[in-house]
Scaffold this active site. Sequence first.
Site, PDB file in Angstrom:
ATOM      1  N   TYR A 250      17.708 -39.691   4.953  1.00 31.34           N
ATOM      2  CA  TYR A 250      19.117 -40.066   4.738  1.00 31.34           C
ATOM      3  C   TYR A 250      19.828 -40.151   6.085  1.00 31.34           C
ATOM      4  O   TYR A 250      20.481 -41.154   6.402  1.00 31.34           O
ATOM      5  CB  TYR A 250      19.779 -39.028   3.831  1.00 31.34           C
TER       6      TYR A 250
HETATM    7  O1  LIG Z   1      26.753 -34.413   5.149  1.00 30.87           O
HETATM    8  C1  LIG Z   1      26.233 -35.282   4.512  1.00 30.87           C
HETATM    9  O2  LIG Z   1      26.240 -36.416   4.901  1.00 30.87           O
HETATM   10  C2  LIG Z   1      25.541 -34.909   3.274  1.00 30.87           C
HETATM   11  O3  LIG Z   1      26.311 -33.931   2.582  1.00 30.87           O
HETATM   12  C3  LIG Z   1      25.691 -33.418   1.455  1.00 30.87           C
HETATM   13  O4  LIG Z   1      24.523 -32.735   1.817  1.00 30.87           O
HETATM   14  P1  LIG Z   1      24.570 -31.168   1.901  1.00 30.87           P
HETATM   15  O5  LIG Z   1      25.655 -30.726   2.823  1.00 30.87           O
HETATM   16  O6  LIG Z   1      23.197 -30.720   2.226  1.00 30.87           O
HETATM   17  O7  LIG Z   1      25.086 -30.769   0.449  1.00 30.87           O
HETATM   18  P2  LIG Z   1      24.402 -30.049  -0.766  1.00 30.87           P
HETATM   19  O8  LIG Z   1      23.245 -30.817  -1.232  1.00 30.87           O
HETATM   20  O9  LIG Z   1      25.484 -29.793  -1.742  1.00 30.87           O
HETATM   21  O10 LIG Z   1      23.910 -28.644  -0.149  1.00 30.87           O
HETATM   22  C4  LIG Z   1      24.826 -27.703   0.461  1.00 30.87           C
HETATM   23  C5  LIG Z   1      24.108 -26.451   0.885  1.00 30.87           C
HETATM   24  O11 LIG Z   1      23.601 -25.790  -0.269  1.00 30.87           O
HETATM   25  C6  LIG Z   1      22.242 -25.442  -0.056  1.00 30.87           C
HETATM   26  N1  LIG Z   1      21.533 -25.460  -1.316  1.00 30.87           N
HETATM   27  C7  LIG Z   1      21.300 -26.629  -1.953  1.00 30.87           C
HETATM   28  C8  LIG Z   1      20.651 -26.654  -3.167  1.00 30.87           C
HETATM   29  C9  LIG Z   1      20.219 -25.425  -3.727  1.00 30.87           C
HETATM   30  O12 LIG Z   1      19.637 -25.355  -4.815  1.00 30.87           O
HETATM   31  N2  LIG Z   1      20.476 -24.290  -3.037  1.00 30.87           N
HETATM   32  C10 LIG Z   1      21.119 -24.249  -1.844  1.00 30.87           C
HETATM   33  O13 LIG Z   1      21.322 -23.185  -1.275  1.00 30.87           O
HETATM   34  C11 LIG Z   1      21.726 -26.496   0.877  1.00 30.87           C
HETATM   35  O14 LIG Z   1      20.584 -26.023   1.538  1.00 30.87           O
HETATM   36  C12 LIG Z   1      22.927 -26.713   1.772  1.00 30.87           C
HETATM   37  O15 LIG Z   1      22.931 -25.765   2.808  1.00 30.87           O
HETATM   38  C13 LIG Z   1      25.333 -34.506   0.473  1.00 30.87           C
HETATM   39  O16 LIG Z   1      24.572 -33.971  -0.602  1.00 30.87           O
HETATM   40  C14 LIG Z   1      24.559 -35.594   1.143  1.00 30.87           C
HETATM   41  O17 LIG Z   1      24.376 -36.656   0.241  1.00 30.87           O
HETATM   42  C15 LIG Z   1      25.280 -36.081   2.367  1.00 30.87           C
HETATM   43  O18 LIG Z   1      26.453 -36.742   2.025  1.00 30.87           O
END
Ligand SMILES: O=C(O)[C@H]1O[C@H](OP(=O)(O)OP(=O)(O)OC[C@H]2O[C@@H](n3ccc(=O)[nH]c3=O)[C@H](O)[C@@H]2O)[C@H](O)[C@@H](O)[C@H]1O
Length: 441
Positions: A250
């Site tokens: 991504y």
């Molecule tokens: O900045 C971006 O451009 C991206 O932002 C977002 O990504 P992230 O910031 O990674 O959000 P998100 O999935 O909500 O996980 C948040 C936290 O929860 C943790 N996480 C996740 C899943 C889980 O089961 N457990 C957990 O601890 C996980 O490890 C993480 O630390 C968008 O999804 C992406 O499409 C894109 O727009």
Amino acid sequence: MPPLEELALLVPSTTGRFKIYRAHNQMMNHAFHRCFASVTMVFLWALILMAFTASYLSFVDSGNRYLHHSSFWDHGGIGGIQWEKKVHSSAQILRADGISVLVTGAAGFIGTHVSLALKTRGDGVVGVDNFDNYYGPSLKRTRQALLESHGVFIVDGDINDQRLLATLFDTVAFTHVMHLAAQVGVRYGVNNPYSYVHSNVAGLVTLLEQCKCAGRQPAIVWASSGSVYGVNNNAPFSESDPANPPASLYASTKKTGEEITHTYNRLYGLSITGLRFFTVYGPWGRPDMVYFSFTRNISAGTPITVYRVKDRVDLARDFIYIDDVVKGCVASLDTSGKSTGSGGKKKGSAPYRIFNLGNSNSSPVTVPAMVRILEDSLGMKAKMDVADVTGNGDVSFPHVNISLAQKELGYNPTTDLQTGLRKFVKWYLWYYSRPSAHNNL
Ligand SMILES: O=C(O)[C@H]1O[C@H](OP(=O)(O)OP(=O)(O)OC[C@H]2O[C@@H](n3ccc(=O)[nH]c3=O)[C@H](O)[C@@H]2O)[C@H](O)[C@@H](O)[C@H]1O
């Protein structure tokens, strides 16, 4: 056609018989040749027809592997009079100095909110969305209904469909494009790599090609991502920092998008603004994001898994509330400056900008801290497991510097995580209490 017993004589069994029946056989030989010739012709024509059909089907199939909407074209749904009426009505500008905006990904989370904000202040808005099934499409359809009730028409189509884009630009002289259609999710790319190339690279180029060719080129504001900072440890991240190496496909495709848009800016005079969104949350949000899926699990009493990096360090995010991000998007459109080119020819230099849209005011919040806010808002305790982060694209500590957006866009997030998550939980409980929402996850 000769009777069956005559056909039996066409191939003599003995020479004597051949002599006896020579005259008759000569006649039958002519018939046979005529018949054979016509069977051959029929066979040949059938072959040609089959080859033609097969090549047509393979053409349609390859063209539509990702374009799920050929039936719209086939049945006259796009480009017809009714369709044009809807597009014109949606694109109508109802305020002085208003703009007309094509919003791609309009049925998505940010797309819905931005479209509503623009329409509400009197701008013309036309949406396009392919309603893919990355997450339950019924939520997108409900957002579509919401937008339609406010006069925003969403065209059901894919940004890779060049013909669709050309028809849209022939129908409306868009002043701006808000490009939000994308394959999102940082972990999904491990199993679905091509989806990112299709939407975030090929789709972007198709859209830019269309914008470049317009008689009056629109200004483009598009969704890059905070994830382009990758495994860079120089937090808080500023736009001038190096944005490598990416930790997910991504992030790679968003970084590629920044290079591609830069090229179009230089070659064709397109005004480009790239917005590096951080972790955007709020009502009508994305069910794949952690605040959403955790709310679902906590309220259902099912376990959640919180990831940690090595040495038991919690992951943290700059969570940013949707209303704040929408203000940043609208300000970006308003300050975009004009594209200079026309019909594919550059006529001067145009702005190229990149902004972080995150929330430095409340510094990064750890995932367990976010869980505690959800527990408070729901009045329920989470069943929480802890696991080591999978290495599937996560970055540990995105912390953002937003001073450039503050200076240039007047961007100033005001919603803290507690307030924002309360609003989200309220929406969530309302949304999933509706009888029609059972399969909406
Ligand atoms: O900045 C971006 O451009 C991206 O932002 C977002 O990504 P992230 O910031 O990674 O959000 P998100 O999935 O909500 O996980 C948040 C936290 O929860 C943790 N996480 C996740 C899943 C889980 O089961 N457990 C957990 O601890 C996980 O490890 C993480 O630390 C968008 O999804 C992406 O499409 C894109 O727009």
